[in-house]
Enzyme design. Structure first.
Site, PDB file in Angstrom:
ATOM      1  N   VAL A 129     -24.876 -56.170  -2.199  1.00  0.00           N
ATOM      2  CA  VAL A 129     -24.748 -54.641  -3.548  1.00  0.00           C
ATOM      3  C   VAL A 129     -25.144 -53.476  -3.235  1.00  0.00           C
ATOM      4  O   VAL A 129     -25.388 -52.342  -3.232  1.00  0.00           O
ATOM      5  CB  VAL A 129     -25.389 -54.909  -4.803  1.00  0.00           C
ATOM      6  CG1 VAL A 129     -25.147 -53.807  -6.144  1.00  0.00           C
ATOM      7  CG2 VAL A 129     -24.262 -56.323  -5.539  1.00  0.00           C
TER       8      VAL A 129
ATOM      9  N   GLU B 225     -22.922 -52.168 -11.030  1.00  0.00           N
ATOM     10  CA  GLU B 225     -21.756 -51.729 -10.161  1.00  0.00           C
ATOM     11  C   GLU B 225     -20.858 -52.581 -10.101  1.00  0.00           C
ATOM     12  O   GLU B 225     -20.454 -53.586 -11.007  1.00  0.00           O
ATOM     13  CB  GLU B 225     -21.890 -52.375  -8.527  1.00  0.00           C
ATOM     14  CG  GLU B 225     -23.097 -53.908  -8.372  1.00  0.00           C
ATOM     15  CD  GLU B 225     -21.972 -54.804  -8.315  1.00  0.00           C
ATOM     16  OE1 GLU B 225     -21.059 -54.457  -7.346  1.00  0.00           O
ATOM     17  OE2 GLU B 225     -22.311 -55.603  -8.473  1.00  0.00           O
TER      18      GLU B 225
ATOM     19  N   LYS C 187     -21.058 -54.074 -18.337  1.00  0.00           N
ATOM     20  CA  LYS C 187     -20.308 -55.218 -16.551  1.00  0.00           C
ATOM     21  C   LYS C 187     -20.211 -56.529 -17.165  1.00  0.00           C
ATOM     22  O   LYS C 187     -19.302 -56.460 -16.185  1.00  0.00           O
ATOM     23  CB  LYS C 187     -21.980 -54.800 -16.072  1.00  0.00           C
ATOM     24  CG  LYS C 187     -22.166 -55.915 -14.833  1.00  0.00           C
ATOM     25  CD  LYS C 187     -21.009 -56.131 -13.531  1.00  0.00           C
ATOM     26  CE  LYS C 187     -20.989 -56.310 -12.842  1.00  0.00           C
ATOM     27  NZ  LYS C 187     -21.037 -56.577 -11.227  1.00  0.00           N
TER      28      LYS C 187
ATOM     29  N   ASN D  30     -16.254 -58.644 -15.533  1.00  0.00           N
ATOM     30  CA  ASN D  30     -16.279 -59.579 -15.081  1.00  0.00           C
ATOM     31  C   ASN D  30     -14.953 -60.655 -15.856  1.00  0.00           C
ATOM     32  O   ASN D  30     -14.678 -61.442 -14.887  1.00  0.00           O
ATOM     33  CB  ASN D  30     -17.616 -60.254 -14.713  1.00  0.00           C
ATOM     34  CG  ASN D  30     -17.588 -59.147 -13.500  1.00  0.00           C
ATOM     35  OD1 ASN D  30     -16.771 -58.378 -13.360  1.00  0.00           O
ATOM     36  ND2 ASN D  30     -19.091 -59.446 -12.414  1.00  0.00           N
TER      37      ASN D  30
ATOM     38  N   LEU E 270      -3.391 -60.987 -12.624  1.00  0.00           N
ATOM     39  CA  LEU E 270      -2.954 -62.433 -12.879  1.00  0.00           C
ATOM     40  C   LEU E 270      -1.883 -62.724 -12.058  1.00  0.00           C
ATOM     41  O   LEU E 270      -0.964 -64.031 -12.003  1.00  0.00           O
ATOM     42  CB  LEU E 270      -1.012 -61.023 -13.722  1.00  0.00           C
ATOM     43  CG  LEU E 270      -2.314 -61.335 -15.051  1.00  0.00           C
ATOM     44  CD1 LEU E 270      -1.096 -60.085 -15.992  1.00  0.00           C
ATOM     45  CD2 LEU E 270      -2.852 -62.079 -16.193  1.00  0.00           C
TER      46      LEU E 270
ATOM     47  N   ALA F 283      -1.696 -66.435 -10.683  1.00  0.00           N
ATOM     48  CA  ALA F 283      -2.117 -68.057 -10.159  1.00  0.00           C
ATOM     49  C   ALA F 283      -2.487 -68.710  -8.895  1.00  0.00           C
ATOM     50  O   ALA F 283      -1.769 -68.277  -8.238  1.00  0.00           O
ATOM     51  CB  ALA F 283      -0.983 -68.552 -11.423  1.00  0.00           C
TER      52      ALA F 283
ATOM     53  N   CYS G 122     -19.832 -64.630  -8.205  1.00  0.00           N
ATOM     54  CA  CYS G 122     -19.968 -63.415  -9.414  1.00  0.00           C
ATOM     55  C   CYS G 122     -19.030 -63.635 -10.758  1.00  0.00           C
ATOM     56  O   CYS G 122     -19.325 -64.149 -11.803  1.00  0.00           O
ATOM     57  CB  CYS G 122     -19.428 -61.947  -9.444  1.00  0.00           C
ATOM     58  SG  CYS G 122     -20.474 -60.646  -8.165  1.00  0.00           S
TER      59      CYS G 122
ATOM     60  N   ARG H  63     -19.853 -68.620  -1.382  1.00  0.00           N
ATOM     61  CA  ARG H  63     -20.398 -68.780  -2.557  1.00  0.00           C
ATOM     62  C   ARG H  63     -19.558 -69.574  -3.889  1.00  0.00           C
ATOM     63  O   ARG H  63     -18.949 -68.368  -3.951  1.00  0.00           O
ATOM     64  CB  ARG H  63     -21.352 -67.710  -3.263  1.00  0.00           C
ATOM     65  CG  ARG H  63     -22.913 -67.096  -2.228  1.00  0.00           C
ATOM     66  CD  ARG H  63     -23.822 -66.177  -3.028  1.00  0.00           C
ATOM     67  NE  ARG H  63     -22.681 -64.928  -3.036  1.00  0.00           N
ATOM     68  CZ  ARG H  63     -23.862 -63.565  -2.163  1.00  0.00           C
ATOM     69  NH1 ARG H  63     -24.648 -63.549  -3.526  1.00  0.00           N
ATOM     70  NH2 ARG H  63     -23.116 -62.785  -1.913  1.00  0.00           N
TER      71      ARG H  63
HETATM   72  C1  UGA Z   1     -16.010 -58.952  -8.747  1.00  0.00           C
HETATM   73  C2  UGA Z   1     -15.522 -58.130  -9.633  1.00  0.00           C
HETATM   74  O1  UGA Z   1     -13.696 -58.039  -9.582  1.00  0.00           O
HETATM   75  C3  UGA Z   1     -16.023 -57.068  -9.714  1.00  0.00           C
HETATM   76  O2  UGA Z   1     -15.604 -55.596 -10.408  1.00  0.00           O
HETATM   77  C4  UGA Z   1     -17.466 -56.838  -9.673  1.00  0.00           C
HETATM   78  O3  UGA Z   1     -18.383 -55.993  -9.143  1.00  0.00           O
HETATM   79  C5  UGA Z   1     -18.077 -58.230  -8.834  1.00  0.00           C
HETATM   80  O4  UGA Z   1     -17.475 -59.253  -9.366  1.00  0.00           O
HETATM   81  C6  UGA Z   1     -19.268 -58.486  -9.210  1.00  0.00           C
HETATM   82  O5  UGA Z   1     -19.843 -58.706 -10.389  1.00  0.00           O
HETATM   83  O6  UGA Z   1     -20.341 -57.983  -8.648  1.00  0.00           O
HETATM   84  P1  UGA Z   1     -16.047 -60.327  -6.610  1.00  0.00           P
HETATM   85  O7  UGA Z   1     -16.223 -61.128  -6.829  1.00  0.00           O
HETATM   86  O8  UGA Z   1     -16.051 -59.371  -5.183  1.00  0.00           O
HETATM   87  O9  UGA Z   1     -16.083 -59.006  -7.664  1.00  0.00           O
HETATM   88  O10 UGA Z   1     -14.131 -61.051  -6.681  1.00  0.00           O
HETATM   89  P2  UGA Z   1     -12.549 -60.663  -7.127  1.00  0.00           P
HETATM   90  O11 UGA Z   1     -12.085 -59.936  -6.436  1.00  0.00           O
HETATM   91  O12 UGA Z   1     -12.815 -60.135  -8.629  1.00  0.00           O
HETATM   92  O13 UGA Z   1     -11.986 -61.890  -7.357  1.00  0.00           O
HETATM   93  C7  UGA Z   1     -13.063 -62.735  -7.651  1.00  0.00           C
HETATM   94  C8  UGA Z   1     -12.555 -64.358  -7.407  1.00  0.00           C
HETATM   95  O14 UGA Z   1     -10.505 -64.191  -7.998  1.00  0.00           O
HETATM   96  C9  UGA Z   1     -11.119 -64.462  -5.827  1.00  0.00           C
HETATM   97  O15 UGA Z   1     -12.027 -66.140  -5.636  1.00  0.00           O
HETATM   98  C10 UGA Z   1      -9.660 -64.591  -6.147  1.00  0.00           C
HETATM   99  O16 UGA Z   1      -9.346 -65.304  -4.963  1.00  0.00           O
HETATM  100  C11 UGA Z   1      -9.489 -64.881  -7.539  1.00  0.00           C
HETATM  101  N1  UGA Z   1      -8.769 -64.149  -8.450  1.00  0.00           N
HETATM  102  C12 UGA Z   1      -8.606 -62.691  -8.489  1.00  0.00           C
HETATM  103  C13 UGA Z   1      -7.997 -64.779  -8.783  1.00  0.00           C
HETATM  104  O17 UGA Z   1      -7.493 -66.144  -8.757  1.00  0.00           O
HETATM  105  N2  UGA Z   1      -6.338 -64.429  -9.000  1.00  0.00           N
HETATM  106  C14 UGA Z   1      -6.067 -62.881  -9.187  1.00  0.00           C
HETATM  107  O18 UGA Z   1      -5.557 -62.360  -9.760  1.00  0.00           O
HETATM  108  C15 UGA Z   1      -7.279 -62.551  -9.206  1.00  0.00           C
END
Ligand code: UGA
Length: 465
Positions: A11, A152, A208, A212, A254, A256, A264, A331
């Site tokens: 961040v 953020e 925030k 999430n 969405l 799966a 996060c 992580r």
């Molecule tokens: C998440 C949020 O999306 C950000 O907006 C936020 O700023 C950030 O946390 C934070 O709090 O700092 P991030 O952890 O980088 O971001 O990852 P995501 O893109 O949200 O993905 C999270 C997980 O969900 C991944 O393992 C991804 O593979 C999974 N995912 C995502 C799914 O299994 N299905 C989906 O449809 C989308």
């Protein structure tokens, strides 16, 4: 403007480099001397697309500098942004780092400077923040300073773009009589094409968290729909496509599969349930979101086991280790739980991830995990291939070309990333999440199809074969 950023993790580093790109004069501060030296030499220690070139251009222009000297850096700043970690690494919050950081800097800030907290804060800490900062200023007889929250919303793998082109900028006001702090922070974001939303500090904190938690809920929801799809012979991607055209729902998050990982979403689900419980509130929906997510990882292992048989005799190839593509972050990556569970069941587990640092890190975290240098080597002699991270390179695998490398032709796709028809055409057994229309034919209906009106005799010609 002159901005100082404390904490050079994902961040903080993206914020520092992004602000330098927006032509502010930025100093990034971290207590880790090695990290600061590495960054000052223009080397970004994390895999984040676009960040390396942003840091390089910031250093070249002289608008971005790195130091361990927090005191000097904050005393010269108009805006001080704190982006230190607030996770305890075990699914809980910790505010020790935040409190220690504030204790080291607040008294040195100029009277006309503004303090901005960018770290994700536990809700119960927001009221304390105001008291801590006011006390630290009063202790040394200095004038109060504005205190704002500026959470953020950047995603790893897209953090640079999300910072430079955010959907919104949220400013939470903790202390700001006269609005001097909000004016300063609004100036810092001048030129950003996004709505700037001003609200109270606790509202910003909960926005925030809420964002999430909602994203996590969407993913677990899609995973429940995948169960239904499997049970009734549907393809969940078609089901969610059908839902997504409703503007109230949308199609994002969405997908799966094996569910969410990262620093996060999983943490914030467990931390929120715990924080709520501490103030006497149950959050059954959010708790279930976490349970569904944990189940997905075990379901992946179970799916592999059901196809290969005795795991003790099996060699399983894991494709991908990072919690999502375009990062080397492990992580709470599903890969770690999956590898551990398979190894515990007696399988030989070999993994490959396109980013070498992810592999080195995973080997240290999962005893017994073997690593392979590339896709062909990871598949060599494998009884099953499991797609864990949907890196683009894995979508491009020509399965008919690698079929001969494997002992058995089984693919379990944890990210619904492959084209089932293409994999099946290469003579593979293919399993995924909510798309196994053929593998899991609809179960026979529990109710008789012919209404129970006594014995019905059909003419012979109407009896089906
Ligand atoms: C998440 C949020 O999306 C950000 O907006 C936020 O700023 C950030 O946390 C934070 O709090 O700092 P991030 O952890 O980088 O971001 O990852 P995501 O893109 O949200 O993905 C999270 C997980 O969900 C991944 O393992 C991804 O593979 C999974 N995912 C995502 C799914 O299994 N299905 C989906 O449809 C989308």
């Amino acid at each position: 403007m002159r901005a100082t950023i404390l904490g050079l993790g994902y961040v903080g580093l993206v914020t520092a480099a992004g602000l330098a790109e927006r032509e502010h004069d930025v100093v990034g501060v971290d207590v880790d001397e090695r990290r600061v030296r590495t960054l000052a030499n223009g080397i970004v220690p994390i895999h984040e697309p676009g960040l390396q070139s942003l840091v390089e251009s910031g250093l070249a222009s002289g608008r971005l500098r790195f130091t361990t000297d927090a005191q000097a850096a904050v005393s010269a700043a108009q805006i001080v942004i704190v982006a230190v970690g607030t996770h305890d690494g075990h699914g809980g919050w910790q505010t020790r780092t935040m409190v220690d950081t504030l204790a080291g800097i607040v008294e040195h800030m100029a009277d006309d400077a503004t303090l901005v907290i960018r770290s994700t804060l536990p809700p119960e800490f927001v009221a304390r923040l105001e008291i801590i900062v006011s006390q630290l200023r009063a202790d040394v007889g200095r004038r109060p300073i504005p205190v704002l929250l500026n959470p953020e919303f950047t995603r790893e793998g897209r953090a640079v773009r999300d910072f430079l082109e955010p959907d919104r900028v949220v400013i939470g006001v903790a202390i700001d009589p006269g609005g001097r702090g909000v004016n300063a922070l609004t100036r810092l974001y001048r030129g950003v094409q996004a709505p700037v939303l001003r609200m109270s500090a606790i509202e910003a904190c909960l926005s925030k968290l809420g964002a999430n938690l909602f994203l996590a809920t969407k993913i677990s929801f899609a995973n429940e729909m995948a169960l239904l799809a499997d049970a009734f012979g549907a393809d969940v991607t078609e089901v969610t496509r059908g839902m997504s055209y409703d503007t109230r729902i949308g199609g994002a998050f969405l997908r799966a599969g094996i569910g969410f990982g990262g620093s996060c979403l999983p943490n914030q689900v467990t931390m929120t349930v715990r924080a709520a419980r501490a103030v006497g509130i149950e959050m059954p929906l959010i708790a279930a979101v976490g349970e569904v997510n944990a189940r997905q990882r075990s379901m992946f292992v179970a799916r592999i086991a059901s196809l290969v048989g005795d795991l003790r005799q099996a060699r399983v190839a894991l494709l991908g280790l990072a919690f999502k593509p375009d990062t080397d972050d492990l992580r709470d990556a599903p890969s770690l739980d999956i590898a551990r569970e398979l190894i515990e069941a007696g399988a030989t587990v070999v993994a490959y991830d396109p980013v070498p640092s992810a592999m080195e890190h995973a080997a240290a975290l999962v005893p017994g995990l073997r690593l392979a240098a590339d896709v062909r080597n990871v598949l060599l002699g494998a009884d099953a291939a499991g797609i864990v991270t949907e890196w683009p390179a894995f979508r491009e695998i020509a399965w008919s070309d690698v079929r001969h490398l494997m002992r058995r032709a089984i693919v379990v796709d944890g990210r619904n990333a492959l084209d089932p028809a293409a994999v099946a055409a290469a003579d593979f057994i293919y399993a995924s999440f909510g798309r196994d229309v053929v593998a899991h034919a609809p179960r026979p209906a529990a109710e008789p199809i012919v209404p129970d009106v006594g014995v019905v005799s059909l003419p012979l010609s109407a009896v089906p074969d």
